[in-house]
Design a protein around this motif. Sequence first.
Motif, PDB file in Angstrom:
ATOM      1  N   VAL A 185      13.635  12.453  50.804  1.00  0.00           N
ATOM      2  CA  VAL A 185      14.103  13.592  51.199  1.00  0.00           C
ATOM      3  C   VAL A 185      12.929  14.658  51.065  1.00  0.00           C
ATOM      4  O   VAL A 185      12.785  15.699  51.643  1.00  0.00           O
ATOM      5  N   LYS A 186      12.760  14.672  49.682  1.00  0.00           N
ATOM      6  CA  LYS A 186      11.657  16.002  49.398  1.00  0.00           C
ATOM      7  C   LYS A 186      10.294  15.960  50.230  1.00  0.00           C
ATOM      8  O   LYS A 186       9.573  16.525  50.642  1.00  0.00           O
ATOM      9  N   SER A 187       9.949  14.465  50.518  1.00  0.00           N
ATOM     10  CA  SER A 187       8.731  14.216  51.335  1.00  0.00           C
ATOM     11  C   SER A 187       8.936  14.699  52.849  1.00  0.00           C
ATOM     12  O   SER A 187       8.098  15.322  53.339  1.00  0.00           O
ATOM     13  N   LEU A 188      10.228  14.308  53.342  1.00  0.00           N
ATOM     14  CA  LEU A 188      10.390  14.640  54.595  1.00  0.00           C
ATOM     15  C   LEU A 188      10.472  16.115  54.740  1.00  0.00           C
ATOM     16  O   LEU A 188       9.997  16.716  55.676  1.00  0.00           O
ATOM     17  N   ALA A 189      11.211  16.846  53.663  1.00  0.00           N
ATOM     18  CA  ALA A 189      11.434  18.359  53.718  1.00  0.00           C
ATOM     19  C   ALA A 189       9.771  18.875  53.711  1.00  0.00           C
ATOM     20  O   ALA A 189       9.957  20.065  54.221  1.00  0.00           O
ATOM     21  N   ALA A 190       8.990  18.224  53.268  1.00  0.00           N
ATOM     22  CA  ALA A 190       7.365  18.883  53.157  1.00  0.00           C
ATOM     23  C   ALA A 190       6.747  18.310  54.368  1.00  0.00           C
ATOM     24  O   ALA A 190       5.752  18.649  54.659  1.00  0.00           O
ATOM     25  N   GLY A 191       7.412  17.475  55.466  1.00  0.00           N
ATOM     26  CA  GLY A 191       6.731  16.918  56.529  1.00  0.00           C
ATOM     27  C   GLY A 191       5.712  15.841  56.265  1.00  0.00           C
ATOM     28  O   GLY A 191       4.850  15.716  57.091  1.00  0.00           O
ATOM     29  N   VAL A 192       5.920  15.272  55.184  1.00  0.00           N
ATOM     30  CA  VAL A 192       5.085  14.298  54.577  1.00  0.00           C
ATOM     31  C   VAL A 192       5.772  12.806  54.978  1.00  0.00           C
ATOM     32  O   VAL A 192       6.766  12.616  54.624  1.00  0.00           O
ATOM     33  N   PRO A 193       5.176  11.860  55.876  1.00  0.00           N
ATOM     34  CA  PRO A 193       5.473  10.706  56.397  1.00  0.00           C
ATOM     35  C   PRO A 193       5.613   9.710  55.159  1.00  0.00           C
ATOM     36  O   PRO A 193       4.816  10.111  53.980  1.00  0.00           O
ATOM     37  N   LEU A 194       6.290   8.711  55.176  1.00  0.00           N
ATOM     38  CA  LEU A 194       6.449   7.648  54.057  1.00  0.00           C
ATOM     39  C   LEU A 194       5.839   6.173  54.248  1.00  0.00           C
ATOM     40  O   LEU A 194       6.184   5.876  55.412  1.00  0.00           O
ATOM     41  N   VAL A 195       5.758   5.484  53.167  1.00  0.00           N
ATOM     42  CA  VAL A 195       5.682   4.046  53.270  1.00  0.00           C
ATOM     43  C   VAL A 195       6.538   3.834  52.154  1.00  0.00           C
ATOM     44  O   VAL A 195       6.667   4.228  51.144  1.00  0.00           O
ATOM     45  N   CYS A 196       7.601   3.006  52.711  1.00  0.00           N
ATOM     46  CA  CYS A 196       8.824   2.682  51.561  1.00  0.00           C
ATOM     47  C   CYS A 196       8.665   1.404  51.096  1.00  0.00           C
ATOM     48  O   CYS A 196       8.465   0.205  52.038  1.00  0.00           O
ATOM     49  N   VAL A 197       9.074   1.029  49.840  1.00  0.00           N
ATOM     50  CA  VAL A 197       9.039  -0.118  49.373  1.00  0.00           C
ATOM     51  C   VAL A 197      10.225  -0.067  48.480  1.00  0.00           C
ATOM     52  O   VAL A 197      10.518  -0.168  47.325  1.00  0.00           O
ATOM     53  N   PRO A 198      11.396  -0.617  49.183  1.00  0.00           N
ATOM     54  CA  PRO A 198      12.785  -0.612  48.589  1.00  0.00           C
ATOM     55  C   PRO A 198      12.844  -1.607  47.425  1.00  0.00           C
ATOM     56  O   PRO A 198      12.315  -2.797  47.475  1.00  0.00           O
ATOM     57  N   LEU A 199      13.321  -1.043  46.172  1.00  0.00           N
ATOM     58  CA  LEU A 199      13.531  -1.903  45.191  1.00  0.00           C
ATOM     59  C   LEU A 199      15.209  -2.279  44.958  1.00  0.00           C
ATOM     60  O   LEU A 199      15.351  -3.374  44.210  1.00  0.00           O
ATOM     61  N   GLY A 200      16.064  -1.948  45.640  1.00  0.00           N
ATOM     62  CA  GLY A 200      17.650  -2.137  45.394  1.00  0.00           C
ATOM     63  C   GLY A 200      18.284  -0.880  45.460  1.00  0.00           C
ATOM     64  O   GLY A 200      17.782   0.183  46.209  1.00  0.00           O
ATOM     65  N   ARG A 201      19.493  -0.937  45.126  1.00  0.00           N
ATOM     66  CA  ARG A 201      20.545   0.290  45.155  1.00  0.00           C
ATOM     67  C   ARG A 201      20.562   0.811  46.471  1.00  0.00           C
ATOM     68  O   ARG A 201      20.933  -0.290  47.449  1.00  0.00           O
ATOM     69  N   ASP A 202      20.414   1.912  46.761  1.00  0.00           N
ATOM     70  CA  ASP A 202      20.815   2.408  48.255  1.00  0.00           C
ATOM     71  C   ASP A 202      19.329   2.568  49.069  1.00  0.00           C
ATOM     72  O   ASP A 202      19.195   3.186  50.072  1.00  0.00           O
ATOM     73  N   GLN A 203      18.272   1.945  48.395  1.00  0.00           N
ATOM     74  CA  GLN A 203      17.141   2.125  48.879  1.00  0.00           C
ATOM     75  C   GLN A 203      16.737   1.429  50.317  1.00  0.00           C
ATOM     76  O   GLN A 203      15.840   2.336  51.043  1.00  0.00           O
ATOM     77  N   ALA A 204      17.315   0.304  50.403  1.00  0.00           N
ATOM     78  CA  ALA A 204      16.860  -0.389  51.808  1.00  0.00           C
ATOM     79  C   ALA A 204      17.560   0.471  53.082  1.00  0.00           C
ATOM     80  O   ALA A 204      17.092   0.579  53.944  1.00  0.00           O
ATOM     81  N   GLU A 205      18.767   1.226  52.622  1.00  0.00           N
ATOM     82  CA  GLU A 205      19.560   1.849  53.587  1.00  0.00           C
ATOM     83  C   GLU A 205      18.575   3.322  53.826  1.00  0.00           C
ATOM     84  O   GLU A 205      18.563   3.714  54.989  1.00  0.00           O
ATOM     85  N   VAL A 206      18.129   3.920  52.854  1.00  0.00           N
ATOM     86  CA  VAL A 206      17.438   5.292  53.148  1.00  0.00           C
ATOM     87  C   VAL A 206      16.111   4.712  53.822  1.00  0.00           C
ATOM     88  O   VAL A 206      15.521   5.290  54.853  1.00  0.00           O
ATOM     89  N   ALA A 207      15.555   3.521  53.277  1.00  0.00           N
ATOM     90  CA  ALA A 207      14.232   3.121  54.163  1.00  0.00           C
ATOM     91  C   ALA A 207      14.490   2.709  55.858  1.00  0.00           C
ATOM     92  O   ALA A 207      13.602   3.446  56.518  1.00  0.00           O
ATOM     93  N   ARG A 208      15.598   2.333  55.964  1.00  0.00           N
ATOM     94  CA  ARG A 208      16.103   2.199  57.379  1.00  0.00           C
ATOM     95  C   ARG A 208      16.088   3.453  58.072  1.00  0.00           C
ATOM     96  O   ARG A 208      15.676   3.552  59.162  1.00  0.00           O
ATOM     97  N   HIS A 209      16.475   4.431  57.565  1.00  0.00           N
ATOM     98  CA  HIS A 209      16.724   5.608  58.166  1.00  0.00           C
ATOM     99  C   HIS A 209      15.738   6.372  58.617  1.00  0.00           C
ATOM    100  O   HIS A 209      15.367   6.855  59.506  1.00  0.00           O
ATOM    101  N   VAL A 210      14.657   6.211  57.584  1.00  0.00           N
ATOM    102  CA  VAL A 210      13.558   6.753  57.493  1.00  0.00           C
ATOM    103  C   VAL A 210      12.627   6.138  58.699  1.00  0.00           C
ATOM    104  O   VAL A 210      12.059   6.719  59.514  1.00  0.00           O
ATOM    105  N   GLU A 211      12.713   4.642  58.847  1.00  0.00           N
ATOM    106  CA  GLU A 211      12.094   4.104  60.115  1.00  0.00           C
ATOM    107  C   GLU A 211      12.686   4.454  61.152  1.00  0.00           C
ATOM    108  O   GLU A 211      11.906   4.724  62.283  1.00  0.00           O
ATOM    109  N   VAL A 212      13.985   4.629  61.327  1.00  0.00           N
ATOM    110  CA  VAL A 212      14.583   4.663  62.760  1.00  0.00           C
ATOM    111  C   VAL A 212      14.228   6.309  62.967  1.00  0.00           C
ATOM    112  O   VAL A 212      14.000   6.213  64.343  1.00  0.00           O
ATOM    113  N   ALA A 213      14.079   7.171  62.182  1.00  0.00           N
ATOM    114  CA  ALA A 213      13.668   8.465  62.612  1.00  0.00           C
ATOM    115  C   ALA A 213      12.219   8.580  62.888  1.00  0.00           C
ATOM    116  O   ALA A 213      11.952   9.640  63.380  1.00  0.00           O
ATOM    117  N   GLY A 214      11.610   7.257  62.567  1.00  0.00           N
ATOM    118  CA  GLY A 214       9.834   7.260  62.887  1.00  0.00           C
ATOM    119  C   GLY A 214       9.103   8.131  62.061  1.00  0.00           C
ATOM    120  O   GLY A 214       8.166   8.481  62.381  1.00  0.00           O
TER     121      GLY A 214
END
Length: 423
Positions: free
Chosen positions: A332-361
């Motif tokens: 979220v800090k990255s998105l708040a700064a307008g910086v796109p992401l490469v996500c490498v989920p390790l567990g916990r809530d991270q697959a969910e966050v990564a999916r939302h980032v992808e769906v948002a483009g």
Amino acid sequence: MPESFLFATWAGGGAVPPVLSIARALRERGHDVRVLADTSLHEEVAAAGAEPIAWTTAPQGDAGDPAKDVIKDFEARTPLGAFARLRDRIVCGPAADYARDTLAELRARPADVLVAEHMLLGALTAGEAAGIPVASLVTTLYPFPTEGAPPPGPGLAPAEGALGRLRDRVVTGLILRPWEKGLPALNAARVASGLAPVDSVVGAFDRVDRLLVLSPRALDYPGRRFPAHVRHVGPRLDDPAWAADLELPAGDAPLVLVGLSSSFMNQHALLERIAEALGTLPVRGLLTTGPAVDPATVRAPGNVLVTAAAPHSVALRHAAVTVTHAGHGTAVKSLAAGVPLVCVPLGRDQAEVARHVEVAGAGLTVGRGASPRTIAHAVARVLREPSYRREARRLAAEIAAETATDRAVAEIEALTTRAIAKD
């Protein structure tokens, strides 16, 4: 008029800074703020201007030290095993201990409002038993099933058609069922606190006056519908107290910020693969290991600066891409700064966050076992294709609008009027 707020939190890695950010904001408004927390967090609590109070019977941990971590989900072999550790070692198993400690503090020094990280069902139970207003803080995307969205957790794409809706119903049942193994321990805590048992663990999360989601509504799915007591109040963008001064790698090539979990998740090998990937690209890398990994042990090429910590909110002003485990805070800090992401989920809530980032483009996801070549390809693609930065900047504008006022503080302060009315 100054009011008294008792916070309750635990050594939950990235969940800590958002909670303490709110504590700091309330303290700066002149309120009395105490924080029940693991002793490993007391320096951070004090840095936020609040008074640290130690748990006495509830678990004590340190997420930055694998030997002292309470959950040790990095030892689990499956996602279900990792979930069971969270349920049995924080949420339900020690609920009676958290409730006992919280009630003892409230009886010794009453508070107008209890504010607790949402996983501490024992602390929430104590607030209910004490009869004071209670606010629960969710420091990630809303984590429970609702209409208008796939069941959260596994990182499913939004459903399409009848088969998709059937998938969601089946998966929702599979997600909810393991929670009920914690029901006996939760009800034992409730009865010991003078409360009636409940029929559902998941339902107990809703027994609060406000459930505040510290996440951008813009990152969630547009058609998702939430219970009436849920409020999206925007993310907290403060850096943790342990973030050091910023040092940037030399040169003027695009900067790639790398940040994995602040807690131990067996991330050392992945950090080195990311560093190796950046070594094949015409970029500068700033790789922050966090408290759980010694930066001196991470091999990296010459164009990658490895450091224990850096203020991400400042580094992101210079960054072109963030490579992250998709922890909610870093994403979220990255998105708040307008910086796109490469996500490498390790567990916990991270697959969910990564999916939302992808769906948002606003980014791409690669698997935790991805090779340096695969990681490098993903970083190069995000750098090359302008749509990712465009969508990240769109989200940045929406996050800026959400955080223009401090909605979390406003919601919590509003609960004091209920306390006054009851008196």
